[in-house]
Design an enzyme around this catalytic site. Structure first.
Site, mmCIF file in Angstrom:
data_model
loop_
_atom_site.group_PDB
_atom_site.id
_atom_site.type_symbol
_atom_site.label_atom_id
_atom_site.label_comp_id
_atom_site.label_asym_id
_atom_site.label_seq_id
_atom_site.Cartn_x
_atom_site.Cartn_y
_atom_site.Cartn_z
ATOM 1 C CE LYS A 1 45.230 9.121 -37.874
ATOM 2 N NZ LYS A 1 43.905 9.685 -38.134
ATOM 3 C CG ASP B 1 44.407 10.791 -34.551
ATOM 4 O OD1 ASP B 1 43.506 10.800 -35.396
ATOM 5 O OD2 ASP B 1 44.608 9.814 -33.801
HETATM 6 P P1 NAD Z 1 40.870 12.525 -27.668
HETATM 7 O O1 NAD Z 1 42.218 12.235 -27.235
HETATM 8 O O2 NAD Z 1 40.421 13.947 -27.764
HETATM 9 O O3 NAD Z 1 39.748 11.767 -26.776
HETATM 10 C C1 NAD Z 1 39.711 10.394 -26.571
HETATM 11 C C2 NAD Z 1 38.814 10.113 -25.383
HETATM 12 O O4 NAD Z 1 38.694 8.708 -25.206
HETATM 13 C C3 NAD Z 1 39.329 10.659 -24.065
HETATM 14 O O5 NAD Z 1 38.209 11.140 -23.340
HETATM 15 C C4 NAD Z 1 39.907 9.421 -23.364
HETATM 16 O O6 NAD Z 1 39.915 9.547 -21.958
HETATM 17 C C5 NAD Z 1 38.931 8.392 -23.815
HETATM 18 N N1 NAD Z 1 39.407 7.013 -23.725
HETATM 19 C C6 NAD Z 1 40.606 6.508 -23.993
HETATM 20 N N2 NAD Z 1 40.637 5.206 -23.785
HETATM 21 C C7 NAD Z 1 39.400 4.858 -23.382
HETATM 22 C C8 NAD Z 1 38.790 3.672 -22.997
HETATM 23 N N3 NAD Z 1 39.447 2.541 -22.993
HETATM 24 N N4 NAD Z 1 37.503 3.728 -22.644
HETATM 25 C C9 NAD Z 1 36.818 4.869 -22.646
HETATM 26 N N5 NAD Z 1 37.352 6.023 -22.996
HETATM 27 C C10 NAD Z 1 38.618 6.023 -23.335
HETATM 28 O O7 NAD Z 1 40.762 11.785 -29.060
HETATM 29 P P2 NAD Z 1 39.809 12.140 -30.244
HETATM 30 O O8 NAD Z 1 40.481 13.133 -31.115
HETATM 31 O O9 NAD Z 1 38.435 12.388 -29.724
HETATM 32 O O10 NAD Z 1 39.871 10.761 -31.041
HETATM 33 C C11 NAD Z 1 39.067 9.647 -30.662
HETATM 34 C C12 NAD Z 1 38.978 8.735 -31.855
HETATM 35 O O11 NAD Z 1 38.396 9.451 -32.957
HETATM 36 C C13 NAD Z 1 40.297 8.186 -32.381
HETATM 37 O O12 NAD Z 1 40.058 6.915 -32.918
HETATM 38 C C14 NAD Z 1 40.648 9.168 -33.502
HETATM 39 O O13 NAD Z 1 41.526 8.597 -34.458
HETATM 40 C C15 NAD Z 1 39.276 9.415 -34.066
HETATM 41 N N6 NAD Z 1 39.120 10.643 -34.835
HETATM 42 C C16 NAD Z 1 39.541 11.845 -34.354
HETATM 43 C C17 NAD Z 1 39.373 12.969 -35.141
HETATM 44 C C18 NAD Z 1 39.820 14.324 -34.691
HETATM 45 O O14 NAD Z 1 39.852 15.241 -35.524
HETATM 46 N N7 NAD Z 1 40.146 14.514 -33.418
HETATM 47 C C19 NAD Z 1 38.764 12.883 -36.389
HETATM 48 C C20 NAD Z 1 38.304 11.651 -36.833
HETATM 49 C C21 NAD Z 1 38.490 10.539 -36.035
#
Ligand code: NAD
Length: 423
Positions: free
Chosen positions: A113, A153
Site C-alpha cells: 500500500k 484507492d
Molecule cells: P472513494 O474516494 O471513491 O469514495 C469514498 C466515499 O466515502 C466518498 O463518497 C466520500 O464522500 C465518502 N466519505 C468520506 N468520508 C466519509 C464519512 N465520514 N462519512 C460518510 N462518507 C464519507 O473511495 P473508495 O475507493 O470507494 O474507497 C472506500 C474504501 O474502500 C476505502 O477504505 C478503500 O481503501 C476501500 N477499498 C477501495 C477499493 C477500490 O478499488 N477503490 C478496493 C477495496 C477497498
C-alpha cells in the site's frame, strides 16, 4: 475521487488492529512463532519526497510512501492513496490487509500500500498530474509489472493510474500497462474494475443472506460512503432486489425507509451529495446512518468508523465491510458478544484486487476480456473464498474475520514453508 480522512475515533490505530487480528488468527491455526515474526514485519518500507510545481509556479515538496508487506506469493499489489492522513504506519496496516486479501482469494500477489500526504481537494487537475508523475518517478526503482503493481484507492482514480502508467512507460521506453491496474480500458484497463469492490461487497451480502437463510429481496440496507465501493455496492444490491434505505457521502446521508431510487441518485449526485431534494425522504447526519435499524450495514467509506463508542448502538443484523478496516477490534468484540456477524473487508471488498489481477493478466497477455467474462470470473473467485471462509466459521466456531484470516494464513504459511528462508 475521494476527499476524506480515516476517522479519528478509532480506539486502536489501523496498524495495531491489523497486527492484533493477524496474531489472533495465528493463535487459531497454531502458527509457528518464527513465521508470525516474519508476517508481522513488512518486507520493505519506502519514503520518498515529491517536489512539484504549483500552477502559480511555486515549488512544494510532498511526502509519499510505499510499504511492501509480504511477497511470498508473487508481486506486491495494493492501492495508492492521496490523503492528508497517509503515513508509514497506516500504509503498513493496509499492506498487511492486502497480503491477507490476496492470499484469501488465492491470487498470486503479495500485499502493498502507498500514498501521498496531500489533500486532493488542494490540487488542481494539472497539479494532481504533476504530483502523480513525479511520485511514479520516485517509486520506479521499487515497482514494476513483475515486482509491485499499484492501483487506485482513496483520492486517486483511473486517470491517476493513466498518468502513473504513462510516466513509468516514458522512462522505460515502451508502454508498460502492467505497472498499475485500475487504468481506463482504452489503455489496458479492465472492464468491470471500477465496480469490482462494490460488486464483490454485494456478492458478500448475498452469500451471507444465503448462509443465514435470509431473503435478499426482504433486506433493508444502509451504505456509508458513495464512492467507488459504496455506490457500486448500493447499485448492485438495488438491482438484486434489496431495499437500500440509506446512503451517504461526506456531506451527509439520504434516507427513505421505503427505499431510495439508487440509479436516480447516481445520476443526480455525480459531483457529491451537496443537495438533491428529490433524492430522499429525510436527510440525516452521517454518523446516524451507522445506527439505523436496518438488516444490513455496509461501511464503505473510511477506516475505524465502527468503534467502541458506537458499536453497542448499531442495530443492523449483519455488517459487511466495503471499506478497509472500518471495524476496530474493540467493536469486533462487541459485535461478537451481540451476535452480529461481520463479513470482513479482506473478503467483501476483495473484488477490487481480484479484477486488478484479471487486468494484469490481460495486460501481460495483451488480451481483452469482456465485462461478462470479468463478472463471471469474479463471481467464481468470490464464491470459492466465501465457501472456504464459511467452512471455518461452521467447523471451528470462529468469526467470519477469523475464518477468512485462517484461510489466508494457511496459504501464506504453506508458501513460506515451501520456499524456506533465504539464504
Ligand atoms: P472513494 O474516494 O471513491 O469514495 C469514498 C466515499 O466515502 C466518498 O463518497 C466520500 O464522500 C465518502 N466519505 C468520506 N468520508 C466519509 C464519512 N465520514 N462519512 C460518510 N462518507 C464519507 O473511495 P473508495 O475507493 O470507494 O474507497 C472506500 C474504501 O474502500 C476505502 O477504505 C478503500 O481503501 C476501500 N477499498 C477501495 C477499493 C477500490 O478499488 N477503490 C478496493 C477495496 C477497498
Amino acid at each position: 475521487m475521494s476527499d476524506h480522512a480515516d476517522a479519528d475515533t478509532t480506539d486502536e490505530s489501523p496498524l495495531d488492529a491489523a497486527l492484533s487480528q493477524i496474531e489472533r488468527a495465528a493463535d487459531l491455526i497454531d502458527l509457528d512463532g518464527d513465521l508470525l515474526e516474519i508476517l508481522t514485519h513488512p518486507d520493505q518500507s519506502h519514503k520518498v519526497s515529491i517536489p512539484f510545481r504549483r500552477d502559480d509556479d511555486s515549488i512544494e515538496v510532498l511526502t509519499g510512501y510505499r510499504v511492501q508487506h509480504d511477497g511470498v506469493l508473487g508481486p506486491y499489489k495494493g492501492g495508492l492513496r492521496f490523503h492528508p492522513d497517509v503515513d508509514a504506519a497506516e500504509c503498513e496496516a493496509l499492506a498487511i490487509w492486502m497480503t491477507l486479501k490476496c492470499a484469501l482469494l488465492d491470487l498470486p500477489f503479495g500485499g502493498a500500500k502507498g500514498g501521498v500526504v496531500v489533500d486532493p481537494k488542494d490540487l488542481s487537475d494539472r497539479e494532481h498530474e504533476r504530483v502523480t508523475r513525479r511520485f511514479a518517478e520516485e517509486l520506479r526503482r521499487f515497482i514494476g509489472p513483475n515486482y509491485d503493481v499499484p492501483a487506485p484507492d482513496m483520492g486517486t482514480d483511473a486517470q491517476t493510474m493513466a498518468w502513473f502508467m504513462d510516466a513509468y512507460s516514458m522512462q522505460a521506453g515502451e508502454a508498460q500497462p502492467g505497472v498499475v491496474t485500475g487504468k481506463p480500458p482504452a489503455i489496458g484497463g479492465s472492464h468491470g474494475r471500477m465496480e469490482a469492490p462494490g460488486r464483490s461487497t454485494a456478492i458478500a451480502v448475498r452469500e451471507a443472506c444465503n448462509h443465514y437463510n435470509l431473503q435478499l429481496d426482504n433486506m433493508t440496507v444502509a451504505v456509508q460512503g458513495f464512492g467507488a465501493v459504496g455506490e457500486n455496492a448500493a447499485r448492485v444490491l438495488h438491482e438484486w432486489g434489496a431495499t437500500v434505505v440509506a446512503v451517504s457521502d461526506l456531506n451527509g446521508a439520504y434516507y427513505d425507509p421505503d427505499g431510495l431510487d439508487i440509479p436516480y441518485i447516481i445520476e443526480e449526485t455525480e459531483l457529491g451529495f451537496a443537495d438533491c431534494e428529490d433524492c430522499y425522504e429525510e436527510k440525516l447526519p452521517n454518523d446516524e446512518l451507522l445506527t439505523l435499524d436496518v438488516d444490513v450495514l455496509i461501511p464503505a467509506a473510511i477506516g475505524g468508523v465502527l468503534n467502541e463508542s458506537n458499536a453497542a448502538d448499531v442495530k443492523a443484523d449483519l455488517i459487511v465491510e466495503g471499506a478497509n478496516g472500518p471495524t476496530t477490534p474493540a467493536a469486533d468484540r462487541i459485535f461478537e458478544e451481540r451476535g452480529i456477524p461481520v463479513i470482513p473487508d479482506v473478503l467483501a471488498n476483495a473484488g477490487g484486487v481480484t479484477v486488478s489481477y484479471f487486468e494484469w493478466l490481460q495486460d501481460i497477455s495483451r488480451r481483452e476480456w469482456t465485462l461478462e467474462e470479468v463478472r463471471e470470473e469474479l463471481g467464481e473467485k468470490m464464491l470459492e473464498a466465501f465457501a472456504e471462509t464459511e467452512e471455518r466459521v461452521e467447523e471451528e466456531g470462529v468469526t467470519w474475520r477469523e475464518g477468512a484470516y485462517m484461510v489466508a494464513l494457511d496459504r501464506l504459511v504453506e508458501a513460506h514453508e515451501l520456499r524456506g528462508l533465504w539464504p
